[in-house]
Design an enzyme around this catalytic site. Structure first.
Site, PDB file in Angstrom:
ATOM      1  N   ASP A 230      11.254  47.671  59.215  1.00  0.00           N
ATOM      2  CA  ASP A 230      10.769  46.308  58.676  1.00  0.00           C
ATOM      3  C   ASP A 230      10.732  46.101  56.996  1.00  0.00           C
ATOM      4  O   ASP A 230      10.993  45.290  56.381  1.00  0.00           O
ATOM      5  CB  ASP A 230       9.405  46.079  59.319  1.00  0.00           C
ATOM      6  CG  ASP A 230       9.212  45.614  60.456  1.00  0.00           C
ATOM      7  OD1 ASP A 230      10.233  45.406  61.086  1.00  0.00           O
ATOM      8  OD2 ASP A 230       7.895  45.707  61.224  1.00  0.00           O
ATOM      9  N   GLU A 256      18.838  42.146  61.988  1.00  0.00           N
ATOM     10  CA  GLU A 256      19.149  42.751  60.541  1.00  0.00           C
ATOM     11  C   GLU A 256      20.157  42.078  59.988  1.00  0.00           C
ATOM     12  O   GLU A 256      20.654  42.646  58.958  1.00  0.00           O
ATOM     13  CB  GLU A 256      19.658  44.176  60.842  1.00  0.00           C
ATOM     14  CG  GLU A 256      20.873  44.561  61.611  1.00  0.00           C
ATOM     15  CD  GLU A 256      20.680  44.611  63.220  1.00  0.00           C
ATOM     16  OE1 GLU A 256      21.694  45.177  63.804  1.00  0.00           O
ATOM     17  OE2 GLU A 256      19.681  44.077  63.504  1.00  0.00           O
TER      18      GLU A 256
END
Length: 340
Positions: A230, A256
């Site tokens: 994260d 991502e």
């Protein structure tokens, strides 16, 4: 409404609608409120940002219009979330009070049972009469009815709470679905991107598109944990946001992956931008809080495409995605196409 105010409202309406038609803006209540405020010129900063969007894109992209509306005209999403929070707090308070009352009743019942059992143990020791024993039993029955009533009330409360939580969950999902921004990265989300691309293609405005994918992201998650993953997403999102000048807009594409829309620029310019971002990401260093050390082997791959007349949004995304896939295949940490 005074006559003067009515005349002003009519004049703003007369100005706003032709502007919306000119810019091919759907006549939704949100858009009308935005453009009504625009022609009213009551919020100069909003007008400045809207003018800049039209200059950059030749139109006002849906996500930009909705962002301006929520920033300057209203804040519906924040209001919805506040209402959800208030509803949940009220619900939790009600259930908490019911549980507290029931626990208190249960403790009283336990004390009463202990007391009566002590008395029952005296039956053999002291030879209590039949009437005295029955009096103890009647006391147990009476107290058990009260605790049964209390627990039944709690059960009803919990059933009601469960149904309410399910309703609030659906409402929250709808709020999140309608939201413009990705909560983790802070960038515009996939819904906003899809709406903007469809609108830009429909208006046949010149622009280029970049897809970005973090290299070896699964390895980061496996080696350092999802919280570190994260942190990497947030760090790259900040880098992308720094590149958002001259109308460039950044989005979180999903997982991502990220996307950038570059208005009015051709493939060569977009590729140069992607290369500068790639080099900036190479210099990133993200701290792993578990080991307290900096991780700096972070890279990303890029696929760049330029919109061509009559092309659909899905076709444009597919072009960029094929370039991104090739960049990954060739070893990652690169921008494709190699040259223009």
């Amino acid at each position: 409404m005074s006559k003067k105010l009515f005349q002003k409202s009519t004049e703003n309406l007369r100005k706003a609608v032709p502007l919306m038609i000119k810019n091919q803006v759907p006549t939704t209540p949100t858009n009308y409120a935005l453009w009504y405020t625009y022609v009213d010129n009551s919020l100069p900063q909003m007008n400045k940002e809207l003018d800049q969007a039209i200059t950059d894109y030749g139109m006002c992209p849906p996500a930009t219009g909705e962002t301006l509306y929520r920033t300057y005209v209203a804040s519906k999403t924040e209001t919805d979330i506040r209402q959800l929070r208030s509803s949940l707090e009220l619900l939790l308070n009600e259930v908490s009070h019911s549980m507290t009352d029931t626990l208190s009743d249960t403790q009283d019942f336990q004390q009463m049972i202990d007391k009566n059992f002590d008395c029952l143990s005296r039956v053999e020791d002291e030879g209590l009469s039949f009437e005295e024993v029955m009096e103890l039993v009647r006391g147990l029955i009476s107290e058990s009815k009260e605790i049964r009533h209390s627990t039944r009330f709690l059960n009803n409360q919990l059933n009601t709470a469960s149904a309410e939580v399910a309703r609030l969950k659906l409402q929250l999902e709808q709020v999140q679905k309608d939201a413009l921004y990705d909560s983790l990265s802070g960038l515009l989300n996939r819904r906003a991107l899809d709406n903007d691309l469809v609108s830009l293609c429909a208006h046949e405005q010149p622009f280029s598109f970049i897809l970005v994918d973090i290299d070896h992201f699964k390895k980061f998650n496996d080696e350092y944990g999802h919280l570190f993953g994260d942190s990497v997403i947030k760090a790259i999102a900040r880098r992308l946001q720094l590149s958002c000048r001259d109308g460039i807009t950044a989005y979180r594409f999903g997982g991502e992956e990220f996307a950038l829309v570059i208005p009015g620029k051709n493939l060569r310019v977009a590729r140069q931008l992607a290369e500068s971002i790639r080099r900036a990401i190479e210099k990133l260093s993200v701290k792993d809080k578990r080991s307290n050390r900096q991780v700096d082997h972070i890279t990303a791959s890029f696929g760049v495409a330029e919109y061509t007349t009559k092309e659909s949004a899905s076709s444009l995304i597919d072009k960029a995605d094929k370039q991104l896939y090739e960049a990954k295949r060739l070893g990652r940490n690169r921008v494709l196409p190699m040259s223009v």
